[in-house]
Design an enzyme around this catalytic site. Structure first.
Site, short mmCIF file in Angstrom:
data_model
loop_
_atom_site.label_atom_id
_atom_site.label_comp_id
_atom_site.label_asym_id
_atom_site.label_seq_id
_atom_site.Cartn_x
_atom_site.Cartn_y
_atom_site.Cartn_z
N HIS A 69 139.08 138.15 56.24
CA HIS A 69 137.78 138.01 55.56
C HIS A 69 137.77 138.66 54.17
O HIS A 69 136.88 138.42 53.39
CB HIS A 69 136.65 138.61 56.43
CG HIS A 69 136.84 140.04 56.78
ND1 HIS A 69 136.81 140.51 58.08
CD2 HIS A 69 137.07 141.13 56.00
CE1 HIS A 69 136.98 141.82 58.07
NE2 HIS A 69 137.16 142.22 56.84
N ASP A 95 150.37 148.24 55.68
CA ASP A 95 149.10 148.39 54.94
C ASP A 95 149.41 148.99 53.58
O ASP A 95 150.56 149.36 53.29
CB ASP A 95 148.14 149.30 55.74
CG ASP A 95 146.66 149.02 55.45
OD1 ASP A 95 146.23 149.26 54.30
OD2 ASP A 95 145.95 148.58 56.36
#
Ligand SMILES: C[S@@+](CC[C@H](N)C(=O)[O-])C[C@H]1O[C@@H](n2cnc3c(N)ncnc32)[C@H](O)[C@@H]1O
Length: 329
Positions: free
Chosen positions: A235, A188
């Site tokens: 998304h 991340d």
């Protein structure tokens, strides 16, 4: 189509008043000061440096909403409301409520986004307060799924898991807790590191969950994984970037490795389920190219990445999230 009545439309239109009352209670952390013993608004106002008249109005609304109770000269909250809403409670959903509160500004600009096709909100997650609410809000959401899902996701016999865009690492942590032979890497952005490491430490798997900082759009990914978990990341990006992310994640797998995509998956017509359609708007107002994807679009990304045996798992999460799985030949 339904045939709405004026009353139903206006109820729907004004529902955000209750939302705003809840957000205010979270922002002021009112439930940390409420307990089983009734407290007068004036006492609470003094302790929290709030206006007593205004606080009374907010507490009355919260009582009317059933979240607090009024009587015996004051206001109180039951144990469950306090556990879920007080900032200092381990089961608190307050971070996600704060995240919802922060993104209301972006939602107010929805007409502008539809006019221009672009998100026009000025706020991202550079602000540490917003970043923490977002990441720990993701923890709140994932805690509603990960412990149960870990028992059913086919990970037994897998040794190394990549949790791509894993945020605070909630899924990696629970997959490791359920599969003693598994270790995981949360990949991340660098600012996420302290949240992932603290959360892994809190669940006692700090020795099996590591953190790799990077940008999954522009940086290479580490390799040699037996499974890749892509939960609620696609998304945030447009179709071309998603194809590249899925191909990169597939490239990080050993042959025989399995790749999972967890998303709010639209049915192929694109207009159901409701939450996935609204989530697309959530991405429209907050991101450059993000959107919800249909099952067919996600399957095509997986096929394009060379994955085989692509299937939808029976899992259906809160807000109708779903999981697709595919295997690297
Ligand atoms: C919606 S959260 C999902 C977190 C987690 N996977 C879950 O399901 O709870 C998206 C995560 O992707 C990360 N992310 C977004 N864009 C990224 C990028 N370009 N590179 C690396 N991480 C990214 C964010 O920091 C965030 O932790």
């Amino acid at each position: 189509m339904t045939r709405p009545t004026p009353g139903e439309l206006l109820t729907l239109s004004g529902r955000y008043w209750e939302t705003c009352a809840l957000h205010a209670a979270a922002a002021l952390d009112l439930f940390a000061a409420l307990g089983p013993v009734p407290r007068p608004a004036a006492d609470l106002a003094r302790e929290l440096s709030l206006d007593p008249r205004a606080l009374g109005m907010l507490l009355d609304a919260l009582a009317a909403m059933g979240l607090a109770a009024k009587g015996d000269g004051g206001y109180r909250a039951d144990d469950e409301a306090r556990a879920l809403l007080a900032g200092d409670s381990p089961r608190s959903v307050r971070p996600m409520i704060m995240h919802h509160h922060h993104i209301m500004e972006a939602w107010q600009l929805l007409p502008e986004a539809v006019r221009t096709g672009r998100a026009t909100s000025r706020h991202g997650f550079e602000d540490p307060v917003r970043r923490e609410a977002f990441l720990m809000g993701m923890f709140v959401n994932a805690m509603a799924i990960a412990p149960g899902l870990a028992r059913e996701l086919p990970l037994s016999g897998r040794a190394r898991l990549l949790d791509l865009g894993g945020g605070p690492g909630t899924y990696a942590i629970h997959f490791c807790l359920e599969n003693p032979g598994l270790s995981a890497t949360v990949f991340d952005q660098p600012a996420t590191r302290p949240f992932a490491l603290a959360t892994a430490g809190r669940f006692g798997v700090g020795d099996r969950v590591s953190f790799a900082p990077g940008d999954f759009l522009s940086d290479p990914l580490p390799g040699g994984f037996d499974a890749a978990w892509l939960s609620q990341i696609l998304h945030g990006d447009g179709p071309a970037d998603c194809r590249s992310i899925v191909a990169k994640a597939a490239g990080a797998l050993n042959p025989g490795g399995v790749l999972f995509i967890h998303e709010f998956i639209l049915d192929d017509a694109g207009d159901t389920p409701l939450f996935a359609t609204l989530f697309a708007l959530n991405m429209l107002v907050q991101t450059r190219n993000g959107q919800s994807y249909t099952e067919g679009e996600l399957r095509a990304m997986m096929e394009g990445a060379g994955l085989a045996d692509i299937r939808r798992l029976p899992f259906r999460g809160p807000n109708d999230s779903g999981i697709l799985a595919g295997v690297k030949p």
